[in-house]
Design an enzyme around this catalytic site. Structure first.
Site, mmCIF file in Angstrom:
data_model
loop_
_atom_site.group_PDB
_atom_site.id
_atom_site.type_symbol
_atom_site.label_atom_id
_atom_site.label_comp_id
_atom_site.label_asym_id
_atom_site.label_seq_id
_atom_site.Cartn_x
_atom_site.Cartn_y
_atom_site.Cartn_z
ATOM 1 N N ARG A 49 -0.343 2.599 -10.712
ATOM 2 C CA ARG A 49 -0.128 1.864 -11.795
ATOM 3 C C ARG A 49 -0.984 0.542 -12.387
ATOM 4 O O ARG A 49 -0.825 0.102 -13.313
ATOM 5 C CB ARG A 49 1.118 1.259 -11.937
ATOM 6 C CG ARG A 49 1.716 0.360 -10.569
ATOM 7 C CD ARG A 49 3.331 0.345 -10.361
ATOM 8 N NE ARG A 49 3.487 -0.099 -9.369
ATOM 9 C CZ ARG A 49 4.353 -1.602 -9.103
ATOM 10 N NH1 ARG A 49 3.998 -2.358 -10.284
ATOM 11 N NH2 ARG A 49 4.595 -2.067 -8.242
ATOM 12 N N ASP A 55 7.455 1.892 -8.345
ATOM 13 C CA ASP A 55 6.779 2.412 -7.416
ATOM 14 C C ASP A 55 7.067 3.830 -7.152
ATOM 15 O O ASP A 55 6.329 4.735 -6.937
ATOM 16 C CB ASP A 55 6.982 1.737 -6.021
ATOM 17 C CG ASP A 55 6.002 0.746 -5.561
ATOM 18 O OD1 ASP A 55 4.997 0.552 -6.212
ATOM 19 O OD2 ASP A 55 6.297 -0.166 -4.752
ATOM 20 N N HIS A 107 -4.287 -12.012 -14.357
ATOM 21 C CA HIS A 107 -3.376 -13.318 -14.175
ATOM 22 C C HIS A 107 -2.959 -13.999 -15.467
ATOM 23 O O HIS A 107 -2.079 -14.413 -15.973
ATOM 24 C CB HIS A 107 -3.810 -14.455 -13.274
ATOM 25 C CG HIS A 107 -4.080 -13.948 -11.616
ATOM 26 N ND1 HIS A 107 -2.826 -13.662 -11.048
ATOM 27 C CD2 HIS A 107 -5.198 -13.824 -10.847
ATOM 28 C CE1 HIS A 107 -3.143 -13.338 -9.785
ATOM 29 N NE2 HIS A 107 -4.664 -13.276 -9.910
ATOM 30 N N GLU A 131 12.287 3.744 -3.518
ATOM 31 C CA GLU A 131 11.073 3.705 -4.523
ATOM 32 C C GLU A 131 10.022 4.647 -3.926
ATOM 33 O O GLU A 131 8.937 4.665 -4.548
ATOM 34 C CB GLU A 131 10.568 2.291 -4.517
ATOM 35 C CG GLU A 131 10.663 1.765 -2.989
ATOM 36 C CD GLU A 131 10.208 0.127 -3.273
ATOM 37 O OE1 GLU A 131 9.783 -0.392 -4.125
ATOM 38 O OE2 GLU A 131 10.596 -0.507 -2.301
ATOM 39 N N CYS A 190 16.447 -1.868 -10.205
ATOM 40 C CA CYS A 190 15.849 -3.212 -10.396
ATOM 41 C C CYS A 190 13.974 -3.160 -10.826
ATOM 42 O O CYS A 190 13.686 -4.175 -11.052
ATOM 43 C CB CYS A 190 16.018 -4.125 -9.131
ATOM 44 S SG CYS A 190 14.926 -3.150 -7.709
ATOM 45 N N ARG A 199 15.682 -9.319 -1.463
ATOM 46 C CA ARG A 199 14.796 -8.203 -1.056
ATOM 47 C C ARG A 199 14.038 -9.088 0.052
ATOM 48 O O ARG A 199 13.421 -10.166 -0.239
ATOM 49 C CB ARG A 199 13.806 -7.680 -2.018
ATOM 50 C CG ARG A 199 13.057 -6.727 -1.609
ATOM 51 C CD ARG A 199 12.190 -5.960 -2.732
ATOM 52 N NE ARG A 199 10.951 -6.749 -3.326
ATOM 53 C CZ ARG A 199 10.565 -6.390 -4.423
ATOM 54 N NH1 ARG A 199 10.711 -5.234 -5.016
ATOM 55 N NH2 ARG A 199 9.548 -7.305 -4.806
#
Length: 552
Positions: free
Chosen positions: A463, A453, A188, A429, A500, A331
């Protein structure tokens, strides 16, 4: 001169004095107490003080880094109310007759180790959160102030590590950069650094001692370097690079208002990716043509319960009205994997990235899905809205989605609710979707390629796992060939195709994607002008060799 190498989190050059931040790492002592209830009350008061501090941090973070990035402090606040955590601390105090500081430290260590041992990457990440909130309670018990976040001059922060709460408390106007000995590029804190546009380096093996406090330093965020008392040649080179960055930024802003057209006349749409309404401002500042990805899951992640239809409608309506006819592609919720909301009650999974997530949740729990679709369709009357669905792997899924959208439209019509026709698209994806994209193209109005993805699944590489970063290659020919296949199949069926994922902002590949025939790129708002510059410098008639080499 001393030179240290770490891992870059955010690029840029920072030049100035070093400020060392050392935490109070004094060991918590175990002290026998006789009045256990008074000690429990001390803990309860410290917990309440911690909650009040986190609420203030959340408000500060919302203003500086937006609601999506501020959500970590809401998560910390919820963890402070976790009954298992609270009961464990109180039980240790009562059964072992020990001081609250020791009980909190012991429970924090136990919970942190428990989370670290889990297979779920999201739960592993909670280990550091538990330690952060435990340390906050202990500081409040001991009446220790938070780190001094105000400075007399602009400085380079050097620390062993920084918790998200410490990062947000830093005076953004006075922080040139930060460098930490530990940390993860997916933490974070790293995400906050990127959002705050602060050049930063992690995993840098610098010794945290007082002799470097106040020393002259340079951070090369591009190459993950820290220089302490650099020689004249380094100073000169870094000042030159810093000035080049300033000039590049000025040059980019001269591109505002210009078209996204190649030298040989191909025009492309260039949109922005956003997670909330506040991000719209960044898209406008950087002159985006619209929104190519509204990550609607953040509406869910920022709440403690399911957002109502009316709450969602108001958000989508404001976005559509603000864009004033520009494209807004929403989305549908992409919850699951590393994006968890407790109230969904999702079970822990061994492989969450390929588990119960995204469209699978929507199709299994259609009430949640239909609530979101009703809100989107209602908002469509106020702007140019399109919908896209994530994690598609089959034509049957698309057909079921279309059945559900028809049910929603019929319900709205029956209720006299006005809405517009909405483009229906899907994200490509998964390798499955890419391989059957010729069939999927017959069912939808557009594709949007989610390269993050798609790369992960094509290369069979997590990832989120930093241990195998060296193997994660988004430029892999297999990934690029899949993208080419998807674009070809879309155009054969007369639908448009965008992108995207992170690769959309990779200007090394911009000419390749243009040559493939991509119709739209949607990128982080800060990358819009950089990509526009690359588009306007490209002559597609002269890149055949580099294009062919990329997909070999």
């Amino acid at each position: 001169m001393r030179e240290y190498s770490g891992k870059s989190v955010y690029g840029g050059i920072a030049i100035g004095p070093i400020k060392v931040i050392k935490k109070d790492n004094s060991q918590v002592k175990r002290i026998h107490i006789t009045d256990t209830e008074s000690e429990v009350n001390r803990f309860v008061q410290a917990k309440q003080n911690s909650k009040e501090q986190l609420e203030k941090l959340y408000e500060k973070a919302v203003l500086e880094v937006g609601e999506a990035n501020a959500a970590i402090f809401d998560i910390h606040n919820m963890m402070l109310d976790d009954l298992d955590y609270i009961e464990s601390i109180e039980n240790v105090i009562r059964t072992q007759s020990v001081n609250a500081e020791y009980a909190v430290a012991l429970t924090g260590d136990n919970f942190s180790e428990m989370f670290s041992a889990m297979d779920d990457d999201y739960m592993k990440a909670r280990a550091s959160d538990v330690k952060d909130i435990s340390e906050r309670i202990i500081r409040n018990l001991a009446k220790i102030e938070d780190i001094n976040s105000s400075f007399d001059e602009s400085v380079i922060i050097v620390a062993d590590d920084l918790a998200p709460s410490e990062t947000v408390q830093l005076d953004k106007e006075k922080v040139l950069s930060f460098v930490t000995v530990h940390g993860s590029s997916n933490s974070h804190t790293a995400i906050l650094a990127k959002t705050m546009n602060i050049p930063s380096v992690i995993n840098c093996p610098v010794e945290i001692d007082s002799d470097i406090d106040g020393a002259f330093g340079i951070v090369d965020g591009y190459n993950g370097k820290l220089y302490i008392e650099p020689d004249e040649s380094i100073i000169s080179a870094m000042k030159k690079r810093q000035q080049e960055d300033v000039e590049k930024q000025k040059l980019l802003f001269t591109l505002k208002g210009k078209s996204n057209t190649t030298l040989d006349g191909k025009e492309i749409k260039l949109y922005g990716n956003i997670g909330n309404l506040k991000d719209l401002a960044s898209v406008f500042i950087n002159d985006g043509d619209g929104i190519g990805l509204f990550r609607s899951e953040f509406i869910y992640l920022e709440r403690n319960d399911f957002p109502s239809e009316e709450e969602q409608f108001q958000i989508y309506k404001v976005a559509a009205e603000t864009l004033a006819g520009k494209k807004l592609i929403i989305r549908t919720l992409d919850i699951g994997a590393d994006k968890q909301a407790d109230y969904f009650n999702l079970e822990s999974e061994e492989n969450p990235a390929i588990g119960y997530r995204a469209i699978r949740i929507c199709l299994k729990q259609p009430d949640i899905f239909k609530t979101q679709l009703r809100a989107i369709y209602r908002a469509s009357a106020f702007g140019n809205i399109s919908i896209m669905y994530p994690m598609i792997i089959s034509v049957d899924e698309v057909k079921r989605i279309k059945e559900i959208t028809e049910e929603v439209k019929n319900e709205l019509k029956a209720g006299g609710v006005t809405f517009n026709d909405v483009e229906q698209g899907i994200m490509i994806e998964t390798p499955a979707a890419a391989l059957i994209s010729d069939e999927l193209a017959k069912e939808v109005d557009f594709f949007s390629i989610g390269t993050n993805d798609l790369t992960q699944y094509t290369l069979a590489i997590d990832r989120q796992n930093s241990k195998i970063d060296d193997f994660f290659n988004p430029h892999h020919p297999a990934v690029l060939r899949m993208i080419k296949m998807v674009i070809d199949n879309a155009h054969k069926n007369n639908i448009w195709v965008g992108m995207c994922g992170e690769l959309g902002a990779d200007t090394d590949l911009t000419p390749v994607f243009l040559k493939m025939g991509i119709d739209e790129l949607s990128v982080s708002p800060s990358a819009i002008l950089k990509v526009r510059k690359k588009i306007r410098e490209t002559d597609l008639s002269k890149i055949e060799d580099s294009y062919s080499n990329a997909i070999k």
